[in-house]
Design an enzyme around this catalytic site. Structure first.
Site, PDB file in Angstrom:
ATOM      1  N   ASP A 101      45.396  30.967  28.510  1.00 29.96           N
ATOM      2  CA  ASP A 101      44.866  31.456  29.783  1.00 29.96           C
ATOM      3  C   ASP A 101      44.219  30.333  30.580  1.00 29.96           C
ATOM      4  OD1 ASP A 101      45.043  34.006  30.849  1.00 29.96           O
ATOM      5  OD2 ASP A 101      43.579  34.854  29.446  1.00 29.96           O
ATOM      6  N   GLU A 199      48.196  44.793  33.678  1.00 35.87           N
ATOM      7  CA  GLU A 199      47.022  45.334  32.979  1.00 35.87           C
ATOM      8  C   GLU A 199      46.407  46.498  33.768  1.00 35.87           C
ATOM      9  OE1 GLU A 199      44.054  42.512  31.649  1.00 35.87           O
ATOM     10  OE2 GLU A 199      42.685  44.120  31.052  1.00 35.87           O
TER      11      GLU A 199
HETATM   12  O1  KIV Z   1      42.250  37.353  28.075  1.00 31.97           O
HETATM   13  C1  KIV Z   1      43.069  38.101  27.513  1.00 31.97           C
HETATM   14  O2  KIV Z   1      43.016  38.359  26.298  1.00 31.97           O
HETATM   15  C2  KIV Z   1      44.108  38.678  28.340  1.00 31.97           C
HETATM   16  C3  KIV Z   1      44.920  39.793  27.763  1.00 31.97           C
HETATM   17  C4  KIV Z   1      44.099  40.997  27.565  1.00 31.97           C
HETATM   18  C5  KIV Z   1      46.131  40.058  28.550  1.00 31.97           C
HETATM   19  O3  KIV Z   1      44.280  38.281  29.442  1.00 31.97           O
END
Ligand code: KIV
Length: 281
Positions: A101, A199
């Site tokens: 991320d 989401e």
């Molecule tokens: O940060 C995370 O774990 C996510 C998922 C829930 C898709 O973005």
């Protein structure tokens, strides 16, 4: 043994035996109608277990903020946090695609910044990055993807927008919002993302997006008709007890056995039965 051979074959044999998952497998699975399985991980031990269990991809999510660092939301997660944990997960997994991320403020301030930060995650071992947003981040996705860094989008309930959304609310219920989310998903695809997380949205909207898009959709709280699913590991394993969102299925209840094991250890230390002879030198 010559040539690195051993009883279990050469190193080359072993590497060849592990079929690496890539973004091409995501596209293939969508074409074939197969479901894509994604789980989050943040450390080497769980990365190894999940990889060996056969998931298609591991996401080092910025959910790290809540489930590992004890923060109230994802806004306090930094690039250094993400790089550190991405490296740990990379050292544990062999086969699953590794997606990391991009945390809050790592891509919003400018394209050069976004490219550099995405690159840092790849240098730490990620094979793709994920970032939140739709039409508003189209140019950013395009710029990162143009550097041959695979990008996964994330639309709907985007936790980094918690203050704009007024909390963690299901998105796309009203008609105007629904149109906006359809457009966001389309924008992410047009910008060159290889997949998109949907989401917190109604199942029928997620189904419509999944049908319209050529790229795979990975759902969380978005119903069964996405091309794949993702869950946060602590939710799935029953390790996170603070709240239980409706969309989470707990496939195990690990808090209890972990707590029981630690209580047994404490009892034995206090009772003088651990360590025994068999644990002593
Ligand atoms: O940060 C995370 O774990 C996510 C998922 C829930 C898709 O973005």
């Amino acid at each position: 043994m010559p040539g690195g051979a051993s009883k279990t074959g050469t190193t080359g044999d072993r590497v060849a035996a592990v079929k690496k998952t890539t973004i091409l497998d995501f596209a293939r699975l969508k074409d074939e109608g197969g479901k894509i399985v994604v789980i989050t991980a943040y450390d080497v031990i769980f990365a190894r277990i999940f990889d060996e269990a056969g998931v298609d991809a591991i996401l080092v999510g910025d959910s790290l903020g809540q489930v590992v660092l004890g923060l109230p939301n994802t806004l306090g997660v930094t690039m250094d946090d993400m790089v550190r944990h991405t490296g740990a997960v990379a050292r544990g997994r062999k086969r699953a695609l590794l997606i990391a991320d991009m945390p809050f403020l790592s891509f919003q301030a400018g394209r050069d910044d976004a490219i550099r930060n995405a690159g840092r995650l790849l240098q730490a071992g990620a094979e793709a990055v994920k970032l939140e947003g739709g039409r508003n981040v189209e140019a950013t996705i395009r710029a990162i993807a143009a550097c041959d860094i695979p990008v996964m989008g994330h639309v709907g309930l985007t936790p980094q927008s918690i203050h704009r959304m007024g909390g963690y609310r299901v998105q796309g219920k009203a008609e105007a919002q629904r149109e906006r989310l359809l457009d966001d998903a389309q924008a992410v695809q047009e910008a060159g993302a290889f997949a998109v997380v949907l989401e917190g949205m109604p199942s029928d909207l997620a189904a419509e997006i999944s049908t319209r898009l050529e790229i795979p959709t990975i759902g969380i709280g978005a119903g069964p008709r996405c091309d794949g699913q993702v869950l946060v590991m602590q939710d799935l394993l029953g390790l996170f007890d603070e709240f239980r969102p409706k969309f989470v299925k707990r496939f195990a209840e690990l808090s209890r056995p972990v707590s029981d094991a630690v209580k047994a250890y404490a009892d034995e230390v206090r009772g003088g039965t651990f360590p025994g002879k068999e644990h002593s030198f």
